[in-house]
Design a protein around this motif. Structure first.
Motif, mmCIF file in Angstrom:
data_model
loop_
_atom_site.group_PDB
_atom_site.id
_atom_site.type_symbol
_atom_site.label_atom_id
_atom_site.label_comp_id
_atom_site.label_asym_id
_atom_site.label_seq_id
_atom_site.Cartn_x
_atom_site.Cartn_y
_atom_site.Cartn_z
ATOM 1 N N ARG A 259 -41.329 -10.182 61.160
ATOM 2 C CA ARG A 259 -40.378 -10.900 60.438
ATOM 3 C C ARG A 259 -40.740 -11.343 58.809
ATOM 4 N NH1 ARG A 259 -36.982 -9.807 64.859
ATOM 5 N NH2 ARG A 259 -38.132 -10.695 66.801
ATOM 6 N N ASP B 18 -40.950 -7.814 66.684
ATOM 7 C CA ASP B 18 -40.982 -7.120 65.454
ATOM 8 C C ASP B 18 -41.854 -8.244 64.400
ATOM 9 O OD1 ASP B 18 -40.372 -5.426 63.354
ATOM 10 O OD2 ASP B 18 -38.189 -5.736 63.496
ATOM 11 N N LYS C 262 -33.732 -4.482 57.835
ATOM 12 C CA LYS C 262 -32.652 -5.381 58.449
ATOM 13 C C LYS C 262 -32.612 -7.001 57.783
ATOM 14 C CE LYS C 262 -30.593 -7.041 62.675
ATOM 15 N NZ LYS C 262 -30.486 -6.973 63.959
ATOM 16 N N HIS D 123 -31.513 -10.807 57.648
ATOM 17 C CA HIS D 123 -30.907 -11.804 58.232
ATOM 18 C C HIS D 123 -30.010 -12.904 57.306
ATOM 19 C CE1 HIS D 123 -33.496 -10.739 61.379
ATOM 20 N NE2 HIS D 123 -34.646 -11.162 60.772
ATOM 21 N N HIS E 259 -38.735 -3.499 56.131
ATOM 22 C CA HIS E 259 -37.763 -4.835 56.214
ATOM 23 C C HIS E 259 -36.479 -4.435 55.989
ATOM 24 C CE1 HIS E 259 -40.919 -7.539 57.493
ATOM 25 N NE2 HIS E 259 -41.707 -6.666 56.923
ATOM 26 N N SER F 241 -35.909 -11.119 56.848
ATOM 27 C CA SER F 241 -35.583 -9.682 57.457
ATOM 28 C C SER F 241 -36.462 -9.535 58.680
ATOM 29 C CB SER F 241 -35.977 -9.027 56.276
ATOM 30 O OG SER F 241 -37.550 -9.207 56.085
ATOM 31 N N ASN F 242 -36.381 -8.422 59.510
ATOM 32 C CA ASN F 242 -36.962 -7.744 60.369
ATOM 33 C C ASN F 242 -37.666 -6.336 59.731
ATOM 34 O OD1 ASN F 242 -36.321 -9.520 62.328
ATOM 35 N ND2 ASN F 242 -35.058 -8.171 63.298
ATOM 36 N N SER F 243 -38.796 -6.071 60.238
ATOM 37 C CA SER F 243 -39.442 -4.922 59.733
ATOM 38 C C SER F 243 -38.682 -3.659 59.944
ATOM 39 C CB SER F 243 -40.856 -4.687 59.982
ATOM 40 O OG SER F 243 -40.996 -4.592 61.459
ATOM 41 N N ASP G 232 -32.694 -8.063 67.229
ATOM 42 C CA ASP G 232 -33.785 -9.416 66.955
ATOM 43 C C ASP G 232 -34.380 -9.551 68.256
ATOM 44 O OD1 ASP G 232 -32.710 -9.261 64.386
ATOM 45 O OD2 ASP G 232 -31.308 -11.049 64.781
ATOM 46 N N PRO H 68 -35.205 -17.774 61.619
ATOM 47 C CA PRO H 68 -36.071 -17.446 60.421
ATOM 48 C C PRO H 68 -36.642 -18.723 59.819
ATOM 49 C CG PRO H 68 -34.189 -16.006 60.298
ATOM 50 C CD PRO H 68 -33.928 -17.186 61.637
#
Length: 341
Positions: A100, A98, A50, A52, A48, A87-89, A94, A182
């Protein structure tokens, strides 16, 4: 002849003899990718990476928590300050399917902790699916070998044949999720935790007034844009819920790829997470969020993580966060929840 092991009871764990080796090998695999980052570049999380956004929140314990859940932070009706990282993994756009993530760090939680690097926090880690694709330490290692080496052979030889189709099904479901924001999707702990005499899993779902608006044009960072737009004007909330293990066979502690069916044990609300309207995009707050360490073992003993995957994660998380902070020349930070950046 191999002696059959006795069945596990509710809340009971069983440590496999090769877990120390598996933890060491998995940590080495994860660390390999970070070592390759050029000197001077920011070393982000292996999982994770990235974000947000990292936002302030209040973690409000409900007044009507059932007595059987009145342990740890749920023991009394109160409000804790918290920080939440969405976050993203993976590091990609986006718009790409993926996993989240939602990581919660509840602050000003006093009492003896399992780890000693943070004195007053309680962390909860969530992803956007009820289960992981693989649920046992050996399969966890095989999964990392597959991802890092980009070689599906490791999964074929490291995952039980009966679990391969299950893993594929979970991955398809995870990657099919269409996230508007999110703040508009549900998250699960996937792994079990101690609570009282037994085991539980956790989940958070958007409150009744959850926003579902997303940018009209979905660019590479549209989830962050949706989070910024939503919290610029309005508060947001999540229900924090507990699910009790009621059957050690159909709801195993040692296999977090097996879903604990809500038809067998429904989730029960024990707290409300309130995220006040705020602006969180300052460079100072970005750096603050990047420097936080989220770890399910930042925990009171009352909420001790259970199961093989959690035991492996303890080794990995401690090693990787130490390496990441050392490479970034960033002192470890324990927040109080009172920060205003």
């Amino acid at each position: 002849m191999t002696r059959d092991l006795p069945p596990l009871r509710l809340g009971e764990e069983r440590v496999s003899p090769d877990e120390a080796r598996i933890a060491e090998e998995t940590t080495a695999l994860v660390k390999r990718g970070l070592i390759e980052i050029p000197p001077g570049d920011l070393v982000k999380r292996d999982a994770h990476p990235k974000a947000h956004g990292c936002v302030r929140a209040d973690f409000v314990i409900s007044a009507d928590v059932p007595n059987r859940f009145r342990h740890g932070i749920f023991a009394r009706t109160t409000t804790y300050p918290a920080w939440i990282r969405f976050s993203n993994s993976a590091k990609g756009p986006d718009t790409k399917p993926d996993v989240r993530g939602m990581a919660i760090k509840v602050c000003q939680v006093f009492g003896e902790k399992i780890l000693d690097d943070e004195k007053a926090t309680q962390d909860f880690i969530f992803i956007s699916d009820p289960v992981m694709p693989v649920g046992e330490p050996g399969e966890y290692l095989a999964f990392f070998k597959t991802v890092v080496g980009k070689n599906p052979w490791h999964a074929l030889v490291g995952v039980k044949p009966s679990h391969l189709l299950r893993a594929a099904s979970v991955l398809r479901r995870i990657l099919a999720l269409k996230a508007e924001s999110p703040l508009s999707i549900r998250y699960w702990s996937t792994t079990p935790y101690k609570l009282g005499e037994g085991a539980v899993k956790y989940s958070v779902k958007p409150g009744a007034s959850a926003t579902t608006a997303s940018p009209s044009t979905r660019g590479p960072h549209y989830l962050r844009q949706a989070l910024v737009a939503a919290l610029d004007k309005d508060d947001a909330s999540f229900d924090f819920m507990v699910q009790v293990q009621t059957d050690p066979v159909s709801m195993p502690v040692e296999d977090c790829a097996t879903e604990w069916k809500e038809s067998e044990s429904p989730f029960i609300k024990v707290a409300t997470i309130t995220i006040p309207a705020q602006q969180f995009s300052s460079p100072e707050q970005e750096a603050f969020g990047e420097n936080l360490s989220f770890n399910p073992w930042h925990s009171l003993a009352a909420h001790r993580p259970l199961g093989g995957i959690n035991r492996i994660r303890r080794v990995i998380y401690e090693a990787i966060t130490s390496y990441r902070h050392e490479r970034n020349n960033a002192p470890r930070l324990e927040p109080t929840g009172d920060e205003r950046l």
